[in-house]
Scaffold this motif. Structure first.
Motif, PDB file in Angstrom:
ATOM      1  N   ASP A  44      71.973  10.072  17.103  1.00 35.58           N
ATOM      2  CA  ASP A  44      70.557  10.084  16.964  1.00 35.58           C
ATOM      3  C   ASP A  44      70.003  11.333  17.197  1.00 35.58           C
ATOM      4  N   PRO A  45      69.420  11.912  16.031  1.00 36.02           N
ATOM      5  CA  PRO A  45      68.959  13.474  15.721  1.00 36.02           C
ATOM      6  C   PRO A  45      67.938  13.562  17.001  1.00 36.02           C
ATOM      7  N   VAL A  46      67.020  12.638  17.166  1.00 34.77           N
ATOM      8  CA  VAL A  46      65.892  12.862  18.247  1.00 34.77           C
ATOM      9  C   VAL A  46      66.362  12.913  19.624  1.00 34.77           C
ATOM     10  N   GLN A  80      66.011  16.443  20.612  1.00 35.15           N
ATOM     11  CA  GLN A  80      64.904  16.807  20.886  1.00 35.15           C
ATOM     12  C   GLN A  80      64.700  16.554  22.187  1.00 35.15           C
ATOM     13  N   PHE A 134      55.280  14.550  19.269  1.00 33.25           N
ATOM     14  CA  PHE A 134      54.467  13.663  18.488  1.00 33.25           C
ATOM     15  C   PHE A 134      54.522  13.134  17.109  1.00 33.25           C
ATOM     16  N   VAL A 135      55.235  13.799  16.348  1.00 30.42           N
ATOM     17  CA  VAL A 135      55.315  13.467  15.007  1.00 30.42           C
ATOM     18  C   VAL A 135      56.805  13.166  14.644  1.00 30.42           C
ATOM     19  N   SER A 136      57.635  12.952  15.740  1.00 30.60           N
ATOM     20  CA  SER A 136      59.121  12.951  15.671  1.00 30.60           C
ATOM     21  C   SER A 136      59.687  11.642  15.706  1.00 30.60           C
ATOM     22  N   THR A 137      58.797  10.619  15.347  1.00 34.39           N
ATOM     23  CA  THR A 137      59.117   9.064  15.264  1.00 34.39           C
ATOM     24  C   THR A 137      59.093   8.626  16.560  1.00 34.39           C
ATOM     25  N   PHE A 185      54.128   5.250  19.754  1.00 38.49           N
ATOM     26  CA  PHE A 185      52.994   5.408  19.880  1.00 38.49           C
ATOM     27  C   PHE A 185      52.572   5.454  21.323  1.00 38.49           C
ATOM     28  N   MET A 222      51.241   8.507  23.715  1.00 41.62           N
ATOM     29  CA  MET A 222      50.025   8.520  24.546  1.00 41.62           C
ATOM     30  C   MET A 222      50.407   9.049  26.123  1.00 41.62           C
ATOM     31  N   VAL A 261      49.006  16.406  15.552  1.00 43.19           N
ATOM     32  CA  VAL A 261      49.508  15.925  14.334  1.00 43.19           C
ATOM     33  C   VAL A 261      49.263  16.785  13.060  1.00 43.19           C
TER      34      VAL A 261
END
Lengths: 325, 490
Positions: free
Chosen positions: B189-191, B194, B254-257, B260, B264, B326
């Protein structure tokens, strides 16, 4: 050297929302920056040292002051949070009637497909005033689909779908950037978004050299990969029927239920063993390496074209012999 | 070099690969081998024991080991640079770093891995020293705020750095043994990378800035001859930053999939970190009230710090804001923001501290006129370099771009011009510091009339720090003890 732009174009329905929030943030930032600068300047001059023997009197810490300057900024920050989150919330919810576009990023180009079958590289033509939803994945490393004039950005991650959407509001030509560092030619992984009048867009769609819709291409792929050998439309094959699958709730062999969306179908093609439909054997081979990411989305469109959700997909009685796991 | 290349949109000086390697080395060297160790290793090691009345750190040999580790780590990084460089960015995002990059990822990662242990050991040493080695009468709330800041920093070093080490080991496993952890083609999983990376690297930002904040607290107090307003608020805000800093890593994603709701929560928590930082700025400003303010070079750096840190911090609020982030994440807006914090904050703090303690460390004064000039040049050069980048970022100029569309050129040229000014500002101190070692005026033991224990011993201090361990009878920053004959003001 060119002109000196100071503010980006506003070309999507999100852009004014984001910019209004920016004005609020700028107002808060300028207020505090100027306030602190002026206070420091004033104190620095008013209370400058006049004799080397000066000793200032002790000033007691004011508890009220500490509370005031903690609570007020916190309140202002909560406004930022709520306002920002509400925009983010909208950005995460594409309307149902949005035009679907499929995006595949790879080092170092953007490949885009319209469901009508038009395919583009580093260019995207879309009509003004209609929401557009992007379903995106990457063939290699992480990229990020960024259109500054629309104020939208979403990472394009290998191994999964990410989505974003926008409604363009002004015809024109806008930058598309890759915003996540992706190697040697990262800075050349850029393109253009052409926002066209609806009539021009129709002409453009009709004018291209598309070889049938995405669903048609998907069907061809379905046949050439011989998927139909097992996936019989009447449900009598060794694998579940795909008719009416898209959007339906699928009962899995482990008892869980999963929605048959893009990600589910993609995973079922590339990692068939991950989620087994209840009542079926894990016999499907992986198609990893046999079908490209662009092919996968064509297959998904083909599955979609097979109809809307019917009754939940479950096994026919004679197939329930040895549940897997 | 990087700025000169960006003068023209198409990049004529070197290839994209070279550019990518340059910005990666810039990030790696500056963050892991300069900003993280600079203040703790140079000023912290020297002054932390002095300030609490100790003869040395609790574990002098571990301290030496920590120095060797940093050097070894640095050698790996230099080797990687000479052997051909690395092009992943200092963030090593997967699967680019594990599968696609053909550069010296492992050597660089190994260097950071080794240097990380240096950081952990330093943190450990500081924590034990502060707990066990304070002089008689040096209670927790009599400690200088520099010490409090280092205490908070050490907590992060000890708790956060191991996570980075583990992450680098995982990169190693995937790159060398092809064990699927981050690359989806191997089932990873690449994320996930992160998450692990920023779990360390966001707190690491505070490893860089907290010691600088500690320096600023000292400077503001000395040059206004006032105890820090809200001492306990400033002390606890350091600890609050250290703790909350561990809860906000997701604001880089926030924009790395990320979902939501995760977005928050991380946005919400990020605003909590802003409050202790704001408290510090307000208290520093309030300290000046009815003070006796003088404008020696370290104080100019302190003012510069407050100004630049305020701008850096406030633009952090923009980035914590989901709707804005974003648009501006991964653009020059982010680049400008973190340079305001790291260079405007951490380096201004480091230079301020270096000037302030230079007489104590070397026994010589630096030349005041030149020092004031360079402080001014740095401040102006810095703003000219990085302020245009906020505008570039909002316009949509992505970071890590070797080439760029021509409409961004004017702002890039401004930024490059600023970088040249900034370079001059940094070269001047190097020259006069070296000059002062031989020709500077001999410093007295307490040239600034400061209250810290480090000023009660000769300049430079003897090997054992103090002839006799001092007994502390007053709060920190009680200037009635250092100024003989006084005129009360205020």
């Amino acid at each position: 050297m060119g002109p000196l732009p100071l503010f980006p174009q506003e070309a999507s329905s999100f852009a004014p929302d984001v910019d209004h929030l920016l004005y609020y943030l700028l107002a808060v930032a300028v207020f505090f920056t100027v306030g602190i600068f002026l206070t420091i300047f004033y104190f620095a001059i008013r209370y400058r040292r006049r004799s080397d023997k000066e000793l200032p009197r002790f000033v007691h810490t004011g508890m009220t002051l500490e509370i005031v300057w903690s609570v007020i900024p916190f309140g202002l920050a909560m406004v930022m949070f709520t306002w920002g989150a509400s925009i983010f919330f909208n950005e995460g919810r594409p309307p149902a009637d949005a035009i679907p576009i499929y995006v595949v990023g790879k080092q170092w180009m953007w490949k885009l497909q319209h469901i009508e079958g038009q395919r583009e590289i580093d260019e995207l033509h879309i009509p003004v005033g209609r929401p557009v939803r992007l379903t995106m994945t990457s063939e290699d490393v992480i990229h990020s689909f960024y259109v500054p004039a629309f104020r939208t950005k979403e990472d394009v991650v290998p191994g999964r779908y990410s989505t974003t959407w926008f409604t363009p509001t002004k015809p024109g030509k806008y930058h598309l950037f890759c915003a996540e560092y992706c190697g040697t030619n990262h800075s050349r992984m850029i393109g253009w978004i052409y926002v066209m009048q609806p009539q021009d867009y129709q002409n453009w769609l009709n004018g291209g050299s598309a070889s049938g819709s995405m669903a048609d291409s998907g069907q061809k792929l379905f046949q050439s990969l011989a998927c139909g050998n097992c996936h019989h439309p009447d449900g009598r094959g060794r694998c579940p029927s795909l008719v009416g699958l898209y959007g339906s709730d699928v009962l899995l062999s482990n008892g869980a239920t999963v929605k048959a969306d893009d990600s589910y179908i993609r995973e079922s093609i590339l990692q068939p063993d991950a989620q087994i439909v209840a009542g079926y054997q894990p016999i499907m081979p992986t198609f990893q390496g046999l079908v490209t990411e662009e092919g996968v989305v064509q297959l998904i469109e083909y599955v979609k074209s097979l109809g809307k959700p019917g009754p939940p997909v479950t096994a026919t009685p004679q197939q329930v012999t040895a549940p897997h796991r | 070099m990087i700025r000169i290349e960006l003068l023209t949109p198409n990049g004529h000086l070197f290839s994209s690969d070279t550019y990518n390697k340059l910005f990666t080395m810039h990030g790696v060297v500056m963050i892991f081998f300069f900003l993280i160790p600079s203040i703790p290793a140079v000023l912290g090691n020297f002054f932390l024991p002095l300030m609490i009345g100790a003869r040395d750190l609790a574990f002098p040999r571990i301290n030496l080991l920590s120095w060797y580790l940093l050097v070894i780590g640095g050698l790996f990084a230099i080797f990687a640079m000479l052997a051909g460089g690395v092009d992943t960015g200092w963030t090593f995002y997967t699967p680019y770093s594990t599968t696609y990059s053909n550069t010296w990822v492992i050597a660089t990662a190994l260097g950071i891995f080794v240097a990380g242990f240096s950081s952990i050991l330093t943190g450990l040493n500081f924590i034990v020293t502060i707990h066990r080695m304070r002089a008689p009468g040096m209670t927790w709330f009599r400690m200088p705020l520099f010490v409090w800041a280092h205490y908070a920093t050490s907590l992060i070093q000890v708790l956060g750095t191991p996570v980075l080490a583990v992450t680098l080991v995982l990169i190693f496993c995937e790159r060398v043994f092809h064990i699927g952890i981050f690359d989806p083609a191997l089932g990873g999983d690449p994320v996930l990378f992160q998450h692990l990376f920023w779990f360390y690297s966001h707190p690491a930002v505070y490893i860089m800035i907290l010691p600088a904040m500690g320096v600023i607290s000292e400077l503001i107090s000395v040059y206004s001859r006032k105890p820090i307003f809200g001492y306990s608020f400033v002390a606890f805000s350091s600890v609050a930053i250290a703790v909350l800093g561990f809860l906000v890593w997701g604001h880089h994603l926030f924009v790395s999939t990320q979902s939501f709701f995760a977005g928050m929560v991380f946005s919400f928590l990020s605003y909590f970190v802003a409050i202790p930082s704001a408290i510090k700025v307000f208290n520093w400003t309030a300290t000046l009230y009815k003070g006796s303010i003088s404008f020696e070079t370290p104080m100019l750096y302190a003012f510069g710090f407050i100004g630049l840190f305020t701008i850096g911090g406030l633009t952090g609020l923009f980035l914590a804001c989901l709707g804005i982030d974003v648009h501006v994440t991964d653009t020059y807006f982010v680049v400008a923001h973190f340079h305001y914090i790291m260079v405007g904050g951490a380096i201004m703090g480091y230079l301020g501290g270096l000037h302030y303690w230079w007489p104590k460390m070397t026994g010589r004064m630096y030349p005041e006129g030149w020092a004031k000039l360079s402080a001014l040049v740095i401040f102006l050069g810095f703003n000219l370099t990085f302020f245009p980048q906020f505008i570039l970022g909002y316009l949509g100029m992505p970071r890590r771009y070797h080439t760029y569309p021509s409409e961004f050129q004017v702002l890039h040229v401004l930024s490059t011009a600023g970088a040249s000014v900034l370079a001059v500002g940094y070269i001047i101190p190097v020259i006069y510091f070296i000059w002062s070692l031989r020709y500077g005026a001999v410093a007295s033991s307490n040239p600034w009339g400061a209250t810290g224990l480090e000023w009660r011993t000769p300049s430079p201090p003897p090997v054992q720090n103090f002839e006799k361990i001092p007994v502390v009878t007053h709060d920190a920053y009680d200037y009635s003890t250092t100024i003989g004959e006084v005129i009360e003001v205020g």
